[in-house]
Design an enzyme around this catalytic site. Structure first.
Site, mmCIF file in Angstrom:
data_model
loop_
_atom_site.group_PDB
_atom_site.id
_atom_site.type_symbol
_atom_site.label_atom_id
_atom_site.label_comp_id
_atom_site.label_asym_id
_atom_site.label_seq_id
_atom_site.Cartn_x
_atom_site.Cartn_y
_atom_site.Cartn_z
ATOM 1 N N GLY A 9 6.105 66.447 37.640
ATOM 2 C CA GLY A 9 5.238 66.676 36.489
ATOM 3 C C GLY A 9 5.946 66.267 35.212
ATOM 4 O O GLY A 9 6.755 65.343 35.206
ATOM 5 N N CYS A 10 5.661 66.977 34.152
ATOM 6 C CA CYS A 10 6.256 66.676 32.849
ATOM 7 C C CYS A 10 7.781 66.768 32.929
ATOM 8 O O CYS A 10 8.329 67.792 33.345
ATOM 9 C CB CYS A 10 5.723 67.660 31.809
ATOM 10 S SG CYS A 10 6.530 67.511 30.207
ATOM 11 N N PHE A 11 8.458 65.715 32.514
ATOM 12 C CA PHE A 11 9.914 65.730 32.636
ATOM 13 C C PHE A 11 10.581 66.748 31.724
ATOM 14 O O PHE A 11 11.713 67.151 31.965
ATOM 15 C CB PHE A 11 10.542 64.352 32.494
ATOM 16 C CG PHE A 11 10.125 63.486 31.341
ATOM 17 C CD1 PHE A 11 9.776 63.977 30.099
ATOM 18 C CD2 PHE A 11 10.118 62.106 31.511
ATOM 19 C CE1 PHE A 11 9.416 63.147 29.051
ATOM 20 C CE2 PHE A 11 9.757 61.255 30.471
ATOM 21 C CZ PHE A 11 9.411 61.783 29.236
#
Length: 165
Positions: A9-11
């Site tokens: 997902g979002c890093f």
């Protein structure tokens, strides 16, 4: 030192978790395995570049094993949703382990097999890694009061580290 590449997902979320793991010396947010050379964040956000938001993790295997990193990775994201983590949707948010050698590939596949779940995590060889723009690096630590950090990242960190302490 060894290196691992995870997309969950979002890093920003993935980076914030792994920065707090003993034996991890460096975490760098970036993009990998797409078809656009030297992509920008704007390229990634379209979902058309083929890249995943990923973190590059440098770790001392005498302090933390790759298998332990896999345990953290799978405990801190939803590996059963295809191309989505929470409200973040698109192929850039897919769950993936990008291996750099056959041992990492073997361990990742074995770990997923033992989960005996509806795991959709991709296990692919790392093709190329591009570091994300500077403002993405160390994002949570640099922006702890930003709403996304308060609402999503801080609770994730607190939940995970509450579980293992």
């Amino acid at each position: 030192m060894q290196t691992a590449y995870f997309a969950g997902g979002c890093f920003w979320c993935v980076e914030a978790i792994f920065q707090r793991i003993n034996g991890v010396s460096r975490v760098e947010s970036g993009y990998c395995n797409g078809h656009v050379e030297s992509p920008t964040y704007q390229d990634i956000c379209t979902g058309n570049s083929g890249h995943a938001e990923v973190v590059k993790i440098d770790f001392d295997e005498s302090l933390v094993a790759f298998k332990q990193l896999l345990e953290v990775f799978f405990a801190t994201h939803d590996s059963t949703t295809l191309n989505q983590q929470g409200n973040d949707k698109g192929t850039q948010y897919r769950s993936a382990v990008f291996y750099i050698n056959t041992e990492q590939k073997k361990q990742a596949n074995k770990f997923i097999e033992k989960m005996n779940d509806n795991v959709v995590t991709e296990v692919s060889e790392l093709d190329v890694f591009y570091p994300a723009e500077g403002y993405h690096q160390n994002y949570f630590n640099n922006n702890p009061n930003q709403p996304y950090c308060n609402m999503l990242i801080a609770p994730k960190i607190n939940e995970f580290f509450g579980k293992i302490s």
